[in-house]
Design an enzyme around this catalytic site. Sequence first.
Site, PDB file in Angstrom:
ATOM      1  N   LYS A  26       0.842  -1.199   0.000  1.00 18.74           N
ATOM      2  CA  LYS A  26       0.000   0.000   0.000  1.00 18.74           C
ATOM      3  C   LYS A  26       0.878   1.251   0.000  1.00 18.74           C
ATOM      4  CE  LYS A  26      -0.314  -0.464   4.965  1.00 18.74           C
ATOM      5  NZ  LYS A  26      -0.935  -1.247   6.029  1.00 18.74           N
TER       6      LYS A  26
ATOM      7  N   TYR B 109      17.634  28.596   9.780  1.00 20.48           N
ATOM      8  CA  TYR B 109      16.507  29.308  10.377  1.00 20.48           C
ATOM      9  C   TYR B 109      16.528  29.176  11.899  1.00 20.48           C
ATOM     10  CZ  TYR B 109      13.972  29.729   5.903  1.00 20.48           C
ATOM     11  OH  TYR B 109      13.582  30.039   4.648  1.00 20.48           O
TER      12      TYR B 109
END
Length: 340
Positions: free
Chosen positions: A36, A240
């Site tokens: 899946k 950041y």
Amino acid sequence: MNPPSPLRLRIDLDALAANWRQLRALSGVDAGAAVKANGYGLGAKAVMDRLYAEGCRTAYVSNWQEAGALAGHPPDLRVKVLHGVDAGDLPAALSIDADPVLVSPEQVALWRAHGQGRRCDIMVDTGMNRLGLDWRGFCTEMFAGMDVDTVHSHLACADLPEHPLNGLQRDRFEAVVVALGIRGALANTAGIFLGHDYAFGHVRPGIGLYGGSAGLHQVVFPSARVIQCRDVPAGDSAGYGATWTAARDSRLAVLNIGYADGYLRGFSNTGAALIGGKRAPVVGRVSMDMIIIDITDTPAVAPGDWVDIAYNLAEAAAQSGISEYELLTGLGARYERVYA
Ligand SMILES: *Cc1c(COP(=O)(O)O)cnc(C)c1O
């Protein structure tokens, strides 16, 4: 002319095959494969082609779109759709060579009325309270005249071997299997490790095939490219939020992989690249499309070079706090998948 691929995912199909054989041997019974979510991000078709060659004859997908993506598979491969079938799925379900795993009385009634006598599986919920017919009140009569191949259930706590729910689910499931007198399947990867009591007639490994669960072979190897290198003096910060500060004069490299590629922010200041077998740690926060690594101790790196990203699933999960499952299924579309 097509631009070159910015990122690569090397997928070791020999390791995949070895993991499948190992899990099958450990279970002692017939083993399928959960493919899946596009084979947990690796590519369902490529994964299933290789496992079929190893002798695997059952593929588990979530929905009919995923079943359709395996169309053209060999006739003796059984594709099973874990979410079952609803009215909207019926036209597709009747045109695709796959079996629904029926999960509710409504689905059983729908398939009985419209399934044209075709084969199906059933899912029984034995305590997870997710998908399946409830184990209390389960009665075999509701399938009279239907071609039911396998009865399934799914363990909620297989990765917690001591959890009492495991034994409870096993016992409840055994009663259902005995009542129906058909093949039973309970175990995912972690369930296989619980022992033969949990194997019944068939097992459904997923994550272990792809290198999850410590002890199995690594299958997925991401690599990224160096965009720029720079020298930073001690005391400068990077990225950041300035969450990393150079404790010494350092040399950094910027790589073109980021959280948009599934390399999530959990790797900020915890992940690493592998350069000549040595770890070059991620410094600062992961950005959307970039990371910064410290190459002070591995300076033989230049812009344009390909660099391997440390992605042993057990270690990467422990470092980042991201589950092995998410580490695979989040790998994005920017990678060229290279099967080796
Ligand atoms: C995904 C899934 C599996 C495979 O589980 P892993 O933990 O990846 O081995 C097995 N059975 C069902 C019902 C699933 O949804």
